[in-house]
Structures are given as C-alpha cells and as structure tokens.
Write a protein that holds these residues in place. Structure first.
Motif, PDB file in Angstrom:
ATOM      1  N   MET A 170      43.667  39.388  31.149  1.00 13.74           N
ATOM      2  CA  MET A 170      44.925  38.836  31.657  1.00 13.74           C
ATOM      3  C   MET A 170      44.728  38.264  33.062  1.00 13.74           C
ATOM      4  O   MET A 170      45.241  37.192  33.387  1.00 13.74           O
ATOM      5  CB  MET A 170      46.002  39.916  31.672  1.00 13.74           C
ATOM      6  N   ALA A 171      43.983  38.995  33.899  1.00 17.28           N
ATOM      7  CA  ALA A 171      43.743  38.533  35.261  1.00 17.28           C
ATOM      8  C   ALA A 171      42.975  37.219  35.268  1.00 17.28           C
ATOM      9  O   ALA A 171      43.162  36.381  36.160  1.00 17.28           O
ATOM     10  CB  ALA A 171      42.982  39.601  36.046  1.00 17.28           C
ATOM     11  N   MET A 172      42.109  37.019  34.285  1.00 15.69           N
ATOM     12  CA  MET A 172      41.301  35.805  34.212  1.00 15.69           C
ATOM     13  C   MET A 172      42.109  34.607  33.699  1.00 15.69           C
ATOM     14  O   MET A 172      41.955  33.484  34.190  1.00 15.69           O
ATOM     15  CB  MET A 172      40.097  36.046  33.300  1.00 15.69           C
ATOM     16  N   THR A 173      42.969  34.848  32.723  1.00 17.32           N
ATOM     17  CA  THR A 173      43.601  33.738  32.008  1.00 17.32           C
ATOM     18  C   THR A 173      44.980  33.345  32.534  1.00 17.32           C
ATOM     19  O   THR A 173      45.405  32.207  32.341  1.00 17.32           O
ATOM     20  CB  THR A 173      43.737  34.084  30.517  1.00 17.32           C
ATOM     21  N   MET A 174      45.679  34.258  33.204  1.00 16.72           N
ATOM     22  CA  MET A 174      47.044  33.964  33.629  1.00 16.72           C
ATOM     23  C   MET A 174      47.092  33.444  35.059  1.00 16.72           C
ATOM     24  O   MET A 174      46.337  33.910  35.926  1.00 16.72           O
ATOM     25  CB  MET A 174      47.922  35.222  33.521  1.00 16.72           C
ATOM     26  N   PRO A 175      47.981  32.479  35.349  1.00 19.69           N
ATOM     27  CA  PRO A 175      48.142  32.019  36.738  1.00 19.69           C
ATOM     28  C   PRO A 175      48.813  33.097  37.581  1.00 19.69           C
ATOM     29  O   PRO A 175      49.438  34.023  37.052  1.00 19.69           O
ATOM     30  CB  PRO A 175      49.047  30.797  36.599  1.00 19.69           C
ATOM     31  N   TYR A 176      48.668  32.990  38.897  1.00 19.75           N
ATOM     32  CA  TYR A 176      49.328  33.922  39.801  1.00 19.75           C
ATOM     33  C   TYR A 176      50.798  33.548  39.940  1.00 19.75           C
ATOM     34  O   TYR A 176      51.132  32.376  40.106  1.00 19.75           O
ATOM     35  CB  TYR A 176      48.674  33.913  41.180  1.00 19.75           C
ATOM     36  N   ALA A 177      51.662  34.554  39.881  1.00 22.56           N
ATOM     37  CA  ALA A 177      53.094  34.297  40.088  1.00 22.56           C
ATOM     38  C   ALA A 177      53.386  34.045  41.561  1.00 22.56           C
ATOM     39  O   ALA A 177      54.369  33.388  41.906  1.00 22.56           O
ATOM     40  CB  ALA A 177      53.928  35.478  39.574  1.00 22.56           C
ATOM     41  N   ARG A 178      52.563  34.606  42.446  1.00 20.55           N
ATOM     42  CA  ARG A 178      52.643  34.337  43.878  1.00 20.55           C
ATOM     43  C   ARG A 178      51.234  34.378  44.445  1.00 20.55           C
ATOM     44  O   ARG A 178      50.332  34.954  43.839  1.00 20.55           O
ATOM     45  CB  ARG A 178      53.552  35.340  44.591  1.00 20.55           C
ATOM     46  N   ASN A 179      51.065  33.796  45.606  1.00 26.08           N
ATOM     47  CA  ASN A 179      49.728  33.624  46.160  1.00 26.08           C
ATOM     48  C   ASN A 179      49.324  34.690  47.169  1.00 26.08           C
ATOM     49  O   ASN A 179      48.219  34.641  47.716  1.00 26.08           O
ATOM     50  CB  ASN A 179      49.611  32.243  46.819  1.00 26.08           C
ATOM     51  N   ASP A 180      50.213  35.647  47.434  1.00 24.28           N
ATOM     52  CA  ASP A 180      49.909  36.627  48.474  1.00 24.28           C
ATOM     53  C   ASP A 180      49.961  38.070  47.982  1.00 24.28           C
ATOM     54  O   ASP A 180      49.966  38.991  48.780  1.00 24.28           O
ATOM     55  CB  ASP A 180      50.878  36.471  49.652  1.00 24.28           C
ATOM     56  N   GLY A 181      49.988  38.274  46.679  1.00 23.08           N
ATOM     57  CA  GLY A 181      50.045  39.630  46.143  1.00 23.08           C
ATOM     58  C   GLY A 181      48.657  40.197  45.910  1.00 23.08           C
ATOM     59  O   GLY A 181      47.629  39.548  46.137  1.00 23.08           O
ATOM     60  N   LEU A 182      48.623  41.435  45.419  1.00 19.72           N
ATOM     61  CA  LEU A 182      47.355  42.115  45.179  1.00 19.72           C
ATOM     62  C   LEU A 182      46.507  41.385  44.151  1.00 19.72           C
ATOM     63  O   LEU A 182      45.290  41.258  44.309  1.00 19.72           O
ATOM     64  CB  LEU A 182      47.616  43.550  44.712  1.00 19.72           C
ATOM     65  N   ALA A 183      47.146  40.886  43.088  1.00 15.71           N
ATOM     66  CA  ALA A 183      46.392  40.194  42.046  1.00 15.71           C
ATOM     67  C   ALA A 183      45.668  38.979  42.615  1.00 15.71           C
ATOM     68  O   ALA A 183      44.519  38.698  42.257  1.00 15.71           O
ATOM     69  CB  ALA A 183      47.327  39.767  40.918  1.00 15.71           C
ATOM     70  N   ALA A 184      46.337  38.262  43.519  1.00 16.44           N
ATOM     71  CA  ALA A 184      45.735  37.063  44.100  1.00 16.44           C
ATOM     72  C   ALA A 184      44.633  37.412  45.093  1.00 16.44           C
ATOM     73  O   ALA A 184      43.560  36.793  45.104  1.00 16.44           O
ATOM     74  CB  ALA A 184      46.802  36.211  44.777  1.00 16.44           C
ATOM     75  N   THR A 185      44.867  38.411  45.931  1.00 16.06           N
ATOM     76  CA  THR A 185      43.869  38.766  46.943  1.00 16.06           C
ATOM     77  C   THR A 185      42.642  39.442  46.318  1.00 16.06           C
ATOM     78  O   THR A 185      41.552  39.374  46.877  1.00 16.06           O
ATOM     79  CB  THR A 185      44.468  39.709  48.000  1.00 16.06           C
ATOM     80  N   ALA A 186      42.826  40.075  45.167  1.00 17.13           N
ATOM     81  CA  ALA A 186      41.692  40.716  44.495  1.00 17.13           C
ATOM     82  C   ALA A 186      40.707  39.690  43.966  1.00 17.13           C
ATOM     83  O   ALA A 186      39.513  39.955  43.860  1.00 17.13           O
ATOM     84  CB  ALA A 186      42.184  41.593  43.353  1.00 17.13           C
ATOM     85  N   GLY A 187      41.208  38.501  43.638  1.00 17.01           N
ATOM     86  CA  GLY A 187      40.339  37.474  43.079  1.00 17.01           C
ATOM     87  C   GLY A 187      40.372  37.489  41.561  1.00 17.01           C
ATOM     88  O   GLY A 187      40.756  38.479  40.935  1.00 17.01           O
ATOM     89  N   ARG A 188      39.942  36.376  40.978  1.00 12.28           N
ATOM     90  CA  ARG A 188      40.006  36.236  39.529  1.00 12.28           C
ATOM     91  C   ARG A 188      38.652  36.567  38.893  1.00 12.28           C
ATOM     92  O   ARG A 188      37.633  35.966  39.254  1.00 12.28           O
ATOM     93  CB  ARG A 188      40.402  34.800  39.165  1.00 12.28           C
ATOM     94  N   PRO A 189      38.612  37.524  37.980  1.00 13.26           N
ATOM     95  CA  PRO A 189      37.342  37.826  37.298  1.00 13.26           C
ATOM     96  C   PRO A 189      36.916  36.658  36.420  1.00 13.26           C
ATOM     97  O   PRO A 189      37.771  35.919  35.901  1.00 13.26           O
ATOM     98  CB  PRO A 189      37.667  39.066  36.470  1.00 13.26           C
ATOM     99  N   ASP A 190      35.605  36.484  36.243  1.00 12.18           N
ATOM    100  CA  ASP A 190      35.146  35.415  35.373  1.00 12.18           C
ATOM    101  C   ASP A 190      35.044  35.917  33.933  1.00 12.18           C
ATOM    102  O   ASP A 190      35.324  37.081  33.636  1.00 12.18           O
ATOM    103  CB  ASP A 190      33.818  34.836  35.865  1.00 12.18           C
ATOM    104  N   SER A 191      34.626  35.037  33.043  1.00  7.11           N
ATOM    105  CA  SER A 191      34.611  35.375  31.621  1.00  7.11           C
ATOM    106  C   SER A 191      33.608  36.480  31.308  1.00  7.11           C
ATOM    107  O   SER A 191      33.827  37.297  30.407  1.00  7.11           O
ATOM    108  CB  SER A 191      34.289  34.126  30.794  1.00  7.11           C
ATOM    109  N   THR A 192      32.501  36.536  32.047  1.00  4.88           N
ATOM    110  CA  THR A 192      31.505  37.592  31.815  1.00  4.88           C
ATOM    111  C   THR A 192      32.068  38.958  32.163  1.00  4.88           C
ATOM    112  O   THR A 192      31.855  39.941  31.437  1.00  4.88           O
ATOM    113  CB  THR A 192      30.236  37.320  32.645  1.00  4.88           C
ATOM    114  N   ILE A 193      32.787  39.035  33.278  1.00  5.55           N
ATOM    115  CA  ILE A 193      33.407  40.295  33.692  1.00  5.55           C
ATOM    116  C   ILE A 193      34.440  40.740  32.662  1.00  5.55           C
ATOM    117  O   ILE A 193      34.468  41.907  32.251  1.00  5.55           O
ATOM    118  CB  ILE A 193      34.053  40.137  35.080  1.00  5.55           C
ATOM    119  N   ALA A 194      35.292  39.816  32.242  1.00  8.90           N
ATOM    120  CA  ALA A 194      36.320  40.149  31.256  1.00  8.90           C
ATOM    121  C   ALA A 194      35.690  40.591  29.934  1.00  8.90           C
ATOM    122  O   ALA A 194      36.141  41.562  29.315  1.00  8.90           O
ATOM    123  CB  ALA A 194      37.244  38.950  31.032  1.00  8.90           C
TER     124      ALA A 194
END
Length: 262
Positions: free
Chosen positions: A165-189
């Motif tokens: 979900m973190a890889m495929t979904m856009p961020y709802a906001r740019n300053d939350g934890l999901a955004a600051t954590a960074g987006r995992p790539d396909s290998t990680i997922a």
C-alpha cells in the motif's frame, strides 16, 4: 563473493530489524531522537517478521494465563492487551483516527485535520470496541493448539500488506509519517509479501493459509479504495488502520474455520 559485500548485506538487514522494532514496538532500540530513521522505507521488508514476534508474544500470554487457570475470556483480553502494550497501540490509534476522520469530516481537509487530532471521538471509540470484541471472540473460539499459529499469522500477514500500500498509493498529505518515511520500492514490498506468505503457509494448513491470504488482500484493497475515496491517498493512520482490519478479519476467518473443527 567478497566478505565485505556479505558484511554490508548483513549489516543492512540488522539495521532494518532494529529500525522496524523501534518503529513498531516499545522495545528500546538506539535511534536518533525525534527524527525518522533514514532506512525506515527499506525496513518495511521485515515488518512481517516483527509482526510474527508480536503475535507470538500475545499467544504465549494467552496460553500461559490459561495454563494457570484463568478463564479463556480473561486470558484473551489480557493477550490483546499484551500486544497493545508491546506496540504502544500504534495500529489501534491509526484505526481510531481513520474512523473519526472518515466518519466525522465533511471534506478532505476536515478529515485530515480530525485524523491529526490526538483526541478520540465517537467513531474511533466505537470501531475500537468492535475490533476488540471481534478479536476477543475469535481468540476464545480457537482451539488451544491453533492459538499460536493463528496469532502469529494474523500479525505477520496484516503487516505484510502495508509496504504494498505504501508503494502504490499516493500520499494524502506531504508532511505526515507516511511521507517522511519514504516510499518502499517493489523489491521491498515483494520481500515483505514473501515473508508473510512463508509464515502463513508454514504455520497453517494450505486451505486455511490460502483463505487468510485472500482476506488480508481484501482488507488491503478495501481500505486502500476507501482511503482514496475519502482523502485521496494514504497516511500513517490509514496503514495502521489497515493492519487492524486485516488482523481482525484473519482471526475471525480462522476462528470460523478452525473453531468448527474442534
């Protein structure tokens, strides 16, 4: 293969395990105070392993309390409390925030504002009660020998879908934890999914493992679609809420299947 290369790989995996433990539990781990670990996105590949440990701790609490004569209902309640204390109720908080925001907000901005509020509202309280009672009922319905594999699988698989979900979904906001954590790539997922699947199919009969994989997938897809409709993307709360929905649904399915076989 050069020894330095193997050492680098080993160090990366150990760093990810430490980061995942520090992020997902209250177990003390050294990390920079007040900052997001730089490897948090990569560390998502081991989320199912940390989930398995949390599930095992809850199962051992349930079985241990039952062994000393505590009624099943009380043992199940304290087992759920064990996992909540171990994680700092991280995902429960996300579920409550999602319920309050999606239920009480009139538009995207209001929903996101409510989700950021640390206070819990009516919708959040109700969803936590429903989730707790559902998991409580599932635990007490499971055969005793199915408690450990069921809880380990539920916690591992429910966390295994989060990097996707973190890889495929856009961020709802740019300053939350999901955004600051960074987006995992396909290998990680993909690594996270593989770990979760291995755990599920090692611990459960093939048919039951297949069923919980379908349920976990449905939980991830359903929560993702709901979040896209409500706020246009993902947040840390959405991911936490998804874990709780997946965990609850998996336990209910296993209780329905395995409880009937007891």
């Amino acid at each position: 293969m050069p020894a330095s290369f193997m050492t680098s790989i080993t160090k990366a995996w150990l760093d990810d395990l430490r980061t995942a433990v520090a992020f997902m539990t209250r177990i003390p781990m050294p990390h920079p105070e007040g900052s997001t670990p730089p490897n948090l996105a990569r560390a998502q590949r081991v989320f199912p392993l940390i989930g398995a440990i949390i599930g095992a701790a809850a199962a051992l609490a349930f079985l241990g309390l039952g062994a000393i004569g505590l009624p099943s209902l009380a043992a199940a309640a304290l087992a759920l409390a064990t996992s909540a204390v171990l994680t700092g109720a991280l995902h429960e908080d996300g579920l409550a925030d999602v319920a309050d925001g999606f239920g009480g907000g009139r538009n995207k901005a209001t929903k996101l504002e409510i989700m950021r509020d640390s206070r819990i509202g009516t919708y959040g309280t109700l969803i936590l009660l429903v989730s707790f009672v559902a998991k409580l009922s599932a635990l007490t319905a499971l055969p005793r020998d199915a408690v450990l594999p069921s809880l380990v699988t539920a916690h591992a698989l429910a966390r295994g879908i989060l990097p996707v979900m973190a890889m495929t979904m856009p961020y709802a906001r740019n300053d939350g934890l999901a955004a600051t954590a960074g987006r995992p790539d396909s290998t990680i997922a993909a690594t996270s999914i593989v770990f979760a699947l291995i755990i599920a199919f090692l611990l459960l009969p093939w048919a039951d493992a297949s069923g919980v994989v379908i349920v976990a997938t449905a939980a991830g897809v359903g929560m993702g679609l709901l979040a896209m409709r409500q706020i246009g993307g993902q947040t840390g709360d959405v991911l936490g809420g998804t874990e709780q929905v997946g965990e609850t649904a998996i336990l209910l399915l296993l209780a329905a299947r395995l409880g009937q076989q007891a």
